[in-house]
Write an enzyme that holds these catalytic residues in place. Structure first.
Site, short mmCIF file in Angstrom:
data_model
loop_
_atom_site.label_atom_id
_atom_site.label_comp_id
_atom_site.label_asym_id
_atom_site.label_seq_id
_atom_site.Cartn_x
_atom_site.Cartn_y
_atom_site.Cartn_z
N GLU A 34 0.83 -1.21 0.00
CA GLU A 34 0.00 0.00 0.00
C GLU A 34 0.87 1.26 0.00
O GLU A 34 0.36 2.34 0.28
CB GLU A 34 -0.90 0.03 1.25
CG GLU A 34 -1.76 -1.19 1.49
CD GLU A 34 -3.04 -1.20 0.67
OE1 GLU A 34 -3.17 -0.37 -0.26
OE2 GLU A 34 -3.90 -2.05 0.97
N HIS A 39 -2.75 1.92 8.75
CA HIS A 39 -3.86 1.15 8.17
C HIS A 39 -4.04 -0.10 9.02
O HIS A 39 -3.08 -0.86 9.22
CB HIS A 39 -3.54 0.80 6.72
CG HIS A 39 -4.39 -0.30 6.16
ND1 HIS A 39 -5.77 -0.32 6.28
CD2 HIS A 39 -4.07 -1.44 5.49
CE1 HIS A 39 -6.23 -1.40 5.71
NE2 HIS A 39 -5.22 -2.11 5.22
N HIS A 77 -6.85 -3.44 10.30
CA HIS A 77 -8.05 -4.24 10.02
C HIS A 77 -8.86 -4.35 11.32
O HIS A 77 -8.79 -5.37 12.02
CB HIS A 77 -7.64 -5.62 9.51
CG HIS A 77 -6.87 -5.59 8.23
ND1 HIS A 77 -6.21 -6.68 7.71
CD2 HIS A 77 -6.66 -4.59 7.32
CE1 HIS A 77 -5.63 -6.37 6.56
NE2 HIS A 77 -5.87 -5.10 6.31
N GLU A 117 -17.27 11.71 23.47
CA GLU A 117 -15.90 12.06 23.06
C GLU A 117 -15.73 12.10 21.55
O GLU A 117 -14.84 12.77 21.04
CB GLU A 117 -14.89 11.02 23.59
CG GLU A 117 -14.63 11.07 25.08
CD GLU A 117 -15.77 10.50 25.90
OE1 GLU A 117 -16.65 9.81 25.31
OE2 GLU A 117 -15.80 10.75 27.10
N HIS A 122 -12.74 -3.73 4.52
CA HIS A 122 -11.29 -3.95 4.57
C HIS A 122 -10.64 -3.35 5.83
O HIS A 122 -9.90 -4.03 6.52
CB HIS A 122 -10.64 -3.39 3.29
CG HIS A 122 -9.15 -3.54 3.23
ND1 HIS A 122 -8.41 -3.18 2.13
CD2 HIS A 122 -8.25 -3.97 4.13
CE1 HIS A 122 -7.13 -3.41 2.36
NE2 HIS A 122 -7.00 -3.89 3.56
#
Ligand code: 13P
Ligand code: ZN
Length: 281
Positions: free
Chosen positions: A121, A145, A147, A175, A216
């Site tokens: 990525e 990134h 998952h 919050e 994803h």
């Protein structure tokens, strides 16, 4: 508490974050990736002092030119590397690369001891760094990134819509609107690692530090390990509350819009942006 040290201060800070992401259940096996735009003179000084014999590798073209990132250094996780190994094998999990040739190529300057290359990525990370560096006036330097299980579950249960998802999260914990007033922007399901998803993501990153890659995971930009972790843990906590409510048959009531508006006035000084989704539909 694990005692961890490393001659590169940025690795010393990043490895515990990356390992913690695995412990949280956010980054299984090689799932997810991380990059950090490093201050140039500081990293050049550290490398010259601790690794004086390093020879940079050859230039590798990047799919989308990023002239705004030319000569920048990035600490980045390697493709296929496990977040779980960040503390035990930091020199294998991480590498440092420099953007060269006017922002059209990268070359490795340190790390990836087992021969890994930057995350698959990486082109997406560079697109995101370029956008967020500009939008945040250089404040944001880090991309994560992950998952996230609860957050991903929502992409199967709730509409793939930025406003709907952002409101659903804001309305579950006071919050939230303070910590992510810029909201979560939803990118539709697209093939990971493609120019198409990078372009769709870039458009959303113009307006928020946080995007959802539907089915994803999450992709976020921030300044420091503490801030990026706080952002992701807050979103995942709110997603978990929302998912439990959906599983129990849906909310009977939510935090009212008026309270969200009052929160965003009261804590305006702490917020990175004015909230966009506060209007009644
Ligand atoms: P990498 O191992 O190449 O970083 O890929 C992991 C991932 O999560 C892709 O989206
Ligand atoms: Zn992924």
């Amino acid at each position: 508490m694990t005692v961890f040290s490393h001659p590169i201060s940025f690795v010393k800070e990043a490895a515990p974050l990356v390992r913690l992401c695995w412990e949280m259940g956010w980054n299984e096996a090689n799932g997810g990736n991380f990059s950090w735009r490093l201050p140039t003179s500081e990293i050049e000084g550290i490398l010259a002092r601790h690794y004086p014999d390093l020879i940079p590798g050859p230039a590798n073209p990047i799919p989308i030119d990023e002239p705004g990132l030319d000569s920048e250094y990035f600490l980045v996780t390697g493709s296929g590397q496990f977040f779980r190994h960040a503390i035990d094998h930091p020199n294998q999990v991480f590498g440092i690369v420099q953007i060269v040739a006017g922002g059209t190529a990268w070359r490795q300057v340190w790390g990836f001891s087992s021969g890994a290359r930057p995350t698959s990525e990486f082109a997406m990370h560079l697109v995101a760094h370029a956008v967020r560096k500009r939008v945040s006036n250089g404040r944001e330097r880090m991309i994560l990134h992950s998952h996230l299980p609860e957050f991903i579950a929502l992409s199967f249960l709730a509409p793939l819509d930025s406003r709907a998802l952002t409101r659903a999260l804001w309305e579950k914990m006071p919050e939230c609107i303070v910590i992510f007033p810029d909201g979560v922007r939803v990118v539709p399901p697209l093939l990971p690692g493609t120019v198409e998803i990078a372009e769709a993501s870039a458009a959303e990153l113009e307006r928020s530090r946080i995007i959802s890659w539907s089915h994803h995971g999450i992709f976020v930009s921030e300044e420091s390990p503490d801030r990026i972790f706080a952002l992701v843990e807050t979103i995942e906590k709110a997603a978990s509350i929302h998912r439990r409510i959906l599983g129990a048959g849906g909310a009977k009531q939510v935090i009212p819009t008026e309270i969200l508006k009052q929160l965003s006035e009261k804590f305006a000084a702490l917020m990175v942006a004015r909230p966009e989704f506060l209007d009644e539909e």
